[in-house]
Design an enzyme around this catalytic site. Structure first.
Site, PDB file in Angstrom:
ATOM      1  N   LYS A 169       0.844  -1.200   0.000  1.00  0.00           N
ATOM      2  CA  LYS A 169       0.000   0.000   0.000  1.00  0.00           C
ATOM      3  C   LYS A 169       0.880   1.251   0.000  1.00  0.00           C
ATOM      4  O   LYS A 169       1.546   1.546   0.990  1.00  0.00           O
ATOM      5  CB  LYS A 169      -0.874   0.023   1.256  1.00  0.00           C
ATOM      6  CG  LYS A 169      -1.883   1.152   1.227  1.00  0.00           C
ATOM      7  CD  LYS A 169      -2.558   1.376   2.562  1.00  0.00           C
ATOM      8  CE  LYS A 169      -1.834   2.363   3.420  1.00  0.00           C
ATOM      9  NZ  LYS A 169      -1.688   3.692   2.856  1.00  0.00           N
ATOM     10  N   SER A 221       5.810   7.008  10.223  1.00  0.00           N
ATOM     11  CA  SER A 221       6.041   7.729  11.471  1.00  0.00           C
ATOM     12  C   SER A 221       6.016   6.794  12.679  1.00  0.00           C
ATOM     13  O   SER A 221       5.415   5.707  12.642  1.00  0.00           O
ATOM     14  CB  SER A 221       4.970   8.808  11.641  1.00  0.00           C
ATOM     15  OG  SER A 221       3.707   8.189  11.745  1.00  0.00           O
ATOM     16  N   THR A 224       2.391   6.074  13.888  1.00  0.00           N
ATOM     17  CA  THR A 224       1.696   5.009  13.158  1.00  0.00           C
ATOM     18  C   THR A 224       2.336   3.656  13.459  1.00  0.00           C
ATOM     19  O   THR A 224       1.636   2.642  13.571  1.00  0.00           O
ATOM     20  CB  THR A 224       1.707   5.283  11.638  1.00  0.00           C
ATOM     21  OG1 THR A 224       1.205   6.595  11.415  1.00  0.00           O
ATOM     22  CG2 THR A 224       0.860   4.291  10.878  1.00  0.00           C
ATOM     23  N   GLY A 225       3.654   3.638  13.618  1.00  0.00           N
ATOM     24  CA  GLY A 225       4.351   2.389  13.955  1.00  0.00           C
ATOM     25  C   GLY A 225       3.784   1.749  15.211  1.00  0.00           C
ATOM     26  O   GLY A 225       3.631   0.528  15.293  1.00  0.00           O
ATOM     27  N   GLU A 242      10.371   0.657  10.345  1.00  0.00           N
ATOM     28  CA  GLU A 242      11.350   1.704  10.016  1.00  0.00           C
ATOM     29  C   GLU A 242      10.652   3.030  10.266  1.00  0.00           C
ATOM     30  O   GLU A 242       9.818   3.457   9.465  1.00  0.00           O
ATOM     31  CB  GLU A 242      11.768   1.607   8.539  1.00  0.00           C
ATOM     32  CG  GLU A 242      12.479   0.313   8.161  1.00  0.00           C
ATOM     33  CD  GLU A 242      13.911   0.261   8.649  1.00  0.00           C
ATOM     34  OE1 GLU A 242      14.370   1.213   9.311  1.00  0.00           O
ATOM     35  OE2 GLU A 242      14.572  -0.756   8.384  1.00  0.00           O
ATOM     36  N   CYS A 276      13.985  10.492   6.669  1.00  0.00           N
ATOM     37  CA  CYS A 276      14.079   9.980   8.040  1.00  0.00           C
ATOM     38  C   CYS A 276      15.485  10.179   8.575  1.00  0.00           C
ATOM     39  O   CYS A 276      15.653  10.454   9.759  1.00  0.00           O
ATOM     40  CB  CYS A 276      13.676   8.513   8.074  1.00  0.00           C
ATOM     41  SG  CYS A 276      14.566   7.488   6.899  1.00  0.00           S
ATOM     42  N   GLU A 374      11.053  15.785  15.610  1.00  0.00           N
ATOM     43  CA  GLU A 374      11.445  15.552  14.215  1.00  0.00           C
ATOM     44  C   GLU A 374      10.730  16.599  13.346  1.00  0.00           C
ATOM     45  O   GLU A 374       9.505  16.568  13.240  1.00  0.00           O
ATOM     46  CB  GLU A 374      11.031  14.144  13.786  1.00  0.00           C
ATOM     47  CG  GLU A 374      11.422  13.833  12.360  1.00  0.00           C
ATOM     48  CD  GLU A 374      10.894  12.499  11.833  1.00  0.00           C
ATOM     49  OE1 GLU A 374       9.750  12.131  12.141  1.00  0.00           O
ATOM     50  OE2 GLU A 374      11.641  11.843  11.088  1.00  0.00           O
TER      51      GLU A 374
HETATM   52  P1  NAD Z   1       2.672   7.927   8.256  1.00  0.00           P
HETATM   53  O1  NAD Z   1       2.994   7.070   9.422  1.00  0.00           O
HETATM   54  O2  NAD Z   1       1.667   8.992   8.414  1.00  0.00           O
HETATM   55  O3  NAD Z   1       2.180   7.061   7.014  1.00  0.00           O
HETATM   56  C1  NAD Z   1       2.942   5.998   6.492  1.00  0.00           C
HETATM   57  C2  NAD Z   1       2.010   4.997   5.844  1.00  0.00           C
HETATM   58  O4  NAD Z   1       1.186   4.426   6.864  1.00  0.00           O
HETATM   59  C3  NAD Z   1       1.074   5.568   4.799  1.00  0.00           C
HETATM   60  O5  NAD Z   1       0.962   4.637   3.734  1.00  0.00           O
HETATM   61  C4  NAD Z   1      -0.244   5.676   5.554  1.00  0.00           C
HETATM   62  O6  NAD Z   1      -1.376   5.626   4.708  1.00  0.00           O
HETATM   63  C5  NAD Z   1      -0.193   4.466   6.454  1.00  0.00           C
HETATM   64  N1  NAD Z   1      -1.005   4.539   7.663  1.00  0.00           N
HETATM   65  C6  NAD Z   1      -1.508   5.621   8.276  1.00  0.00           C
HETATM   66  N2  NAD Z   1      -2.189   5.269   9.385  1.00  0.00           N
HETATM   67  C7  NAD Z   1      -2.090   3.929   9.495  1.00  0.00           C
HETATM   68  C8  NAD Z   1      -2.548   2.966  10.454  1.00  0.00           C
HETATM   69  N3  NAD Z   1      -3.235   3.313  11.539  1.00  0.00           N
HETATM   70  N4  NAD Z   1      -2.231   1.654  10.253  1.00  0.00           N
HETATM   71  C9  NAD Z   1      -1.515   1.273   9.189  1.00  0.00           C
HETATM   72  N5  NAD Z   1      -1.064   2.139   8.242  1.00  0.00           N
HETATM   73  C10 NAD Z   1      -1.344   3.451   8.394  1.00  0.00           C
HETATM   74  O7  NAD Z   1       4.097   8.515   7.797  1.00  0.00           O
HETATM   75  P2  NAD Z   1       4.361   9.591   6.654  1.00  0.00           P
HETATM   76  O8  NAD Z   1       3.924  10.914   7.187  1.00  0.00           O
HETATM   77  O9  NAD Z   1       3.832   9.080   5.371  1.00  0.00           O
HETATM   78  O10 NAD Z   1       5.967   9.555   6.567  1.00  0.00           O
HETATM   79  C11 NAD Z   1       6.802  10.360   7.309  1.00  0.00           C
HETATM   80  C12 NAD Z   1       7.417   9.589   8.463  1.00  0.00           C
HETATM   81  O11 NAD Z   1       8.056   8.417   7.984  1.00  0.00           O
HETATM   82  C13 NAD Z   1       8.504  10.367   9.189  1.00  0.00           C
HETATM   83  O12 NAD Z   1       8.359  10.207  10.579  1.00  0.00           O
HETATM   84  C14 NAD Z   1       9.785   9.700   8.714  1.00  0.00           C
HETATM   85  O13 NAD Z   1      10.874   9.850   9.594  1.00  0.00           O
HETATM   86  C15 NAD Z   1       9.356   8.302   8.556  1.00  0.00           C
HETATM   87  N6  NAD Z   1      10.253   7.575   7.646  1.00  0.00           N
HETATM   88  C16 NAD Z   1      11.084   6.609   8.153  1.00  0.00           C
HETATM   89  C17 NAD Z   1      11.982   5.949   7.329  1.00  0.00           C
HETATM   90  C18 NAD Z   1      12.901   4.876   7.857  1.00  0.00           C
HETATM   91  O14 NAD Z   1      13.428   4.110   7.056  1.00  0.00           O
HETATM   92  N7  NAD Z   1      13.124   4.778   9.152  1.00  0.00           N
HETATM   93  C19 NAD Z   1      12.015   6.269   5.977  1.00  0.00           C
HETATM   94  C20 NAD Z   1      11.154   7.240   5.476  1.00  0.00           C
HETATM   95  C21 NAD Z   1      10.269   7.887   6.332  1.00  0.00           C
END
Ligand code: NAD
Length: 474
Positions: A169, A221, A224-225, A242, A276, A374
């Site tokens: 997704k 994020s 969400t993790g 991640e 990130c 962040e």
């Molecule tokens: P996000 O957590 O908002 O969304 C990421 C994905 O999760 C999207 O596809 C979203 O639709 C989905 N999502 C949202 N709510 C969910 C839920 N309750 N259950 C399952 N999936 C859900 O993150 P973002 O704003 O898209 O990305 C930015 C964040 O990602 C930053 O914190 C950044 O540091 C992090 N990031 C980490 C890495 C890494 O490798 N560690 C790499 C890139 C980005």
């Protein structure tokens, strides 16, 4: 009518009645529509992946490698189209979009060469024991909007190399390039092995909770993790997380000011800071703080913020309105608290596009929100330090533990500092360098598990130990 990009389920490109609009962050125009999938489409995709798993997991690994190389070739052959589309939906300047597309092709090709060897545990007259790696089954992949293509393929390639099948997704903010790629690989990958479906954020929890998905690999994020971990706990799915980071970059007093200024700048401002592992807190030794902060500020003034499709743009817009509002809020907070700005800080609310100016802060306190959180935007707080022990303690005083960097001519001292940082990666005298052959992953609330390398590949498998008793009385 805006172009509709379809989803890939069971080898077919499908549409849904409901769709989502995708916006170009440079001008807020709708540039594409994608299916808004729900439980029914997810069930179809998971069922297809489950059917495909039966044969794909038994397909010789060299044949699987050939399919992965086919994905890499499809990306490379269509790189021009893909990078332009990527800039249109994500906002990053063309040069950085080109880099993401070529890096994706390279990453896929490199990952296809990884080999998971069996391990012999015991080979005696009495007994032979071997550990083998078995693919876990159907993987749910969930990716963010900052590197949509790279994040997608870095999950797809190792998942299918291991023998798993995947339902992926993309972020609802940046699904277009991934769906164009889905179309390009439709006939390269056997039906059901790779499925790509789009929907609102609400599709995510359905994936996490789906009873026929065996593993979740998530990049996004930390907030969400945590929800993913909770959702996956119901049936104890395996998870790789991640997550976010608040990486410290440490500049020692022997660093060459003229040489490091430009590199430090790009370690914070590449992809408008939406990385990130961007340098989000920059600690400069007090002996060189004044000349280096001035050199960074002078360089910053030569970089243009604008539409990523225009020649000469170095920093594009923030990818979406929600993130734009968050970065503006952090800048406002810094202003309210009277922190000093070396560059930028004034967001122009008129006009279209989510533009934040390059913003550099002069020695804000450690507990400033713009330092402690962040930012994920084109913002760089510069802070003074006076001793190695002090800066190590400040760098580690974070809930995150993703990456960090040390800049020095004395690499032994740099490594000694690196070894005391509580992060999954530390670069000495460079930044953002990821290799497909080394594990990339975080510590603390930056997540756990790894991507890339053998460790990353193992995340898609479980261990099975087979023991043969040689003198058995049968
Ligand atoms: P996000 O957590 O908002 O969304 C990421 C994905 O999760 C999207 O596809 C979203 O639709 C989905 N999502 C949202 N709510 C969910 C839920 N309750 N259950 C399952 N999936 C859900 O993150 P973002 O704003 O898209 O990305 C930015 C964040 O990602 C930053 O914190 C950044 O540091 C992090 N990031 C980490 C890495 C890494 O490798 N560690 C790499 C890139 C980005």
């Amino acid at each position: 009518m805006t172009q509709l990009y379809r989803n890939l389920i069971d080898g077919e490109m499908i549409e849904t009645a409901a769709t989502l609009d995708v916006v170009n962050p440079a001008n807020e125009q709708v540039v594409g529509r994608v299916p808004a999938c729900g439980a029914a489409e997810l069930d179809r995709a998971v069922a297809a992946a489950r059917r495909a798993f039966k044969t794909w997991s038994k397909t010789p690994v060299d044949d699987r490698r050939a399919v992965i190389m086919g994905i890499s070739a499809a990306i490379e052959a269509n790189a021009d189209e893909l990078y332009r589309l990527l800039t249109t939906e994500q906002g990053k300047p063309h040069m950085q979009a080109q880099h993401e597309i070529h890096a994706s092709a390279g990453m896929v090709a490199a990952q296809s060469t990884l080999v998971l060897e069996d391990v012999i545990n015991e080979d005696t007259e009495e007994r032979f024991s071997r550990t083998r790696r078995v693919p876990v089954g159907v993987v749910g992949g969930i990716v963010p909007w900052n590197f949509p293509v790279l994040m997608a393929v870095q999950k797809i390639a190792p998942a299918i190399l291991s023998g798993c099948t995947i339902v992926l997704k993309p972020s609802p903010f940046t699904p277009l390039t991934t769906l164009r790629l889905a179309e390009l690989i439709k006939d390269v990958v056997p039906a059901g092995v790779v499925n790509i479906i789009t929907g609102e954020d609400s599709l995510g929890p359905l994936i996490t909770a789906h009873p026929d998905i065996d593993k979740i690999t998530f990049t996004g994020s930390t907030a969400t993790g945590k929800k993913i971990m909770e959702g996956a706990s119901k049936d104890l799915k395996r998870i790789t997380l991640e997550l976010g980071g608040n990486d410290a970059s440490i500049v020692l007093p022997d660093a060459d000011v003229a040489k490091v200024a430009e590199q430090l700048f790009w370690s914070s401002f590449t992809n408008a800071g939406q990385i990130c592992v961007a340098a989000k807190r920059v600690y400069i030794h007090e002996d060189i703080y004044e000349p280096l902060s001035k050199a960074i500020a002078d360089y910053a003034k030569t970089v243009t913020v604008g539409d990523g499709s225009q020649q000469g743009t170095g920093v594009g817009p923030i990818q979406n309105k929600k993130q734009f509002d968050r970065v503006c809020e952090l800048i406002e907070d810094a202003k309210t608290n009277g922190y000093k700005f070396l560059v930028g800080g004034d967001v122009d609310p008129s006009g279209s596009g989510y533009y934040v100016p390059i913003t550099i802060l002069d020695n804000p306190p450690e507990d400033a929100r713009i330092v402690a959180e962040e930012q994920f935007g084109p913002v760089m707080p510069l802070m003074k330090f006076s001793s190695d022990d002090e800066v190590i303690a400040r760098a580690n005083a974070s809930d995150y533990g993703l990456a960090g960097a040390v800049w020095t001519k004395d690499t032994d001292r740099g490594v000694a500092i690196a070894e005391q940082l509580e992060t999954g990666t530390v670069w000495i005298n460079e930044f953002l360098h990821l290799t497909p052959f080394a594990p990339f992953g975080g510590h603390k609330q930056s997540g756990f598990g790894a991507e890339y390398g053998i460790e990353g590949l193992k995340e898609f498998t479980y261990t099975q130990v087979i023991t043969v008793k040689r003198d058995a009385l049968v």
